[in-house]
Design a protein around this motif. Structure first.
Motif, PDB file in Angstrom:
ATOM      1  N   TYR A  83       0.834  -1.202   0.000  1.00 26.93           N
ATOM      2  CA  TYR A  83       0.000   0.000   0.000  1.00 26.93           C
ATOM      3  C   TYR A  83       0.872   1.258   0.000  1.00 26.93           C
ATOM      4  CZ  TYR A  83      -3.811  -3.167   1.145  1.00 26.93           C
ATOM      5  OH  TYR A  83      -4.735  -4.195   1.114  1.00 26.93           O
ATOM      6  N   GLU A  85       2.500   4.631  -0.728  1.00 27.76           N
ATOM      7  CA  GLU A  85       2.059   5.882  -1.337  1.00 27.76           C
ATOM      8  C   GLU A  85       3.236   6.753  -1.749  1.00 27.76           C
ATOM      9  OE1 GLU A  85      -0.582   7.671   1.459  1.00 27.76           O
ATOM     10  OE2 GLU A  85      -2.136   6.136   1.217  1.00 27.76           O
ATOM     11  N   ARG A 106       0.251   2.294  -4.365  1.00 24.93           N
ATOM     12  CA  ARG A 106      -0.565   3.500  -4.479  1.00 24.93           C
ATOM     13  C   ARG A 106       0.302   4.733  -4.762  1.00 24.93           C
ATOM     14  NH1 ARG A 106      -4.775   2.567   0.617  1.00 24.93           N
ATOM     15  NH2 ARG A 106      -5.827   0.718  -0.254  1.00 24.93           N
TER      16      ARG A 106
END
Length: 224
Positions: A83, A85, A106
């Motif tokens: 996940y 970012e 992400r």
């Protein structure tokens, strides 16, 4: 009243991490921490900084710690299906890297320090939310394979023109803009968009590419 259950983040001890070290067929030391359900990279991992390969894929990681910079000898870093970012600028210290997999995260942008990874041969960035690449990607003179599928690119990044050794570029399923007529642009979701070095194609494929190129040129002349 029953006790409310609280789900704790999974942690790994140094012993557990050491048990995840194995040797590849060519004798390289590989630390495989994939599919461990971890939300953060255990601090004890720093004690195994002399690995050749590091696999942290298919976990629940949202960030990569700065201490990743101590893994200066790794040549393969797999971070796909997390996940993430953003990436730390310290990733620029991993200058022995030859393969970096960041697919299915992400990411909306990349640090310019990626351009310091001048030994990189393979870079996979598919299934993210990228709209652009830092210009420093053009410094990756050894890069041969670049995956950019399933992102938000509307045009081919200009820095790719500097990658003289690039053999395969995948831009599948990006909203690439194509010129439709003067003053107007049309968004096209590219289901299949590959760039391959001519020397890797057979004669039949070369003929097919040439035919397609001529069709595109004729269309451009028509609109102009």
């Amino acid at each position: 009243m029953g006790k409310k259950a609280h789900r704790k983040a999974k942690t790994l001890t140094l012993r557990a991490v050491q048990d995840c070290v194995d040797l590849t067929l060519d004798g390289r030391r590989r630390l495989d921490l994939s599919l461990k359900g971890i939300t953060a990279v255990p601090k004890c991992v720093q004690k195994l900084f002399d690995m050749d390969e590091l696999d942290l894929s298919r976990n629940l990681l949202r960030k990569i710690p700065d201490f990743i910079k101590h893994f200066v000898s790794i040549t393969v870093l797999d971070l796909h299906s997390n996940y993430l970012e953003e990436l730390p600028v310290s990733i620029g210290h991993l200058q022995a890297l030859k393969a970096l997999n960041l697919c299915n995260n992400r990411l909306t942008s990349l640090p310019s320090e990626l351009g310091l990874l001048t030994n990189l041969h393979i870079l996979y960035l598919g299934l993210n939310q990228l709209t652009a690449l830092p210009g420093t990607i053009g410094n990756l003179k050894e890069l041969q394979q670049l995956g950019l599928s399933d992102n938000l690119f509307t045009c081919i990044p200009s820095c790719l023109g500097k990658l003289k050794k690039l053999e395969r570029l995948n831009l599948d399923r990006n909203p690439l803009l194509t010129q439709q007529m003067p003053g107007h642009k049309m968004a096209v979701a590219a289901d299949s968009f590959y760039m391959v070095k001519e020397s890797l194609l057979c004669e039949k494929c070369l003929d097919k590419c040439q035919t397609q190129k001529e069709k595109m040129e004729n269309t451009e002349v028509f609109w102009n």
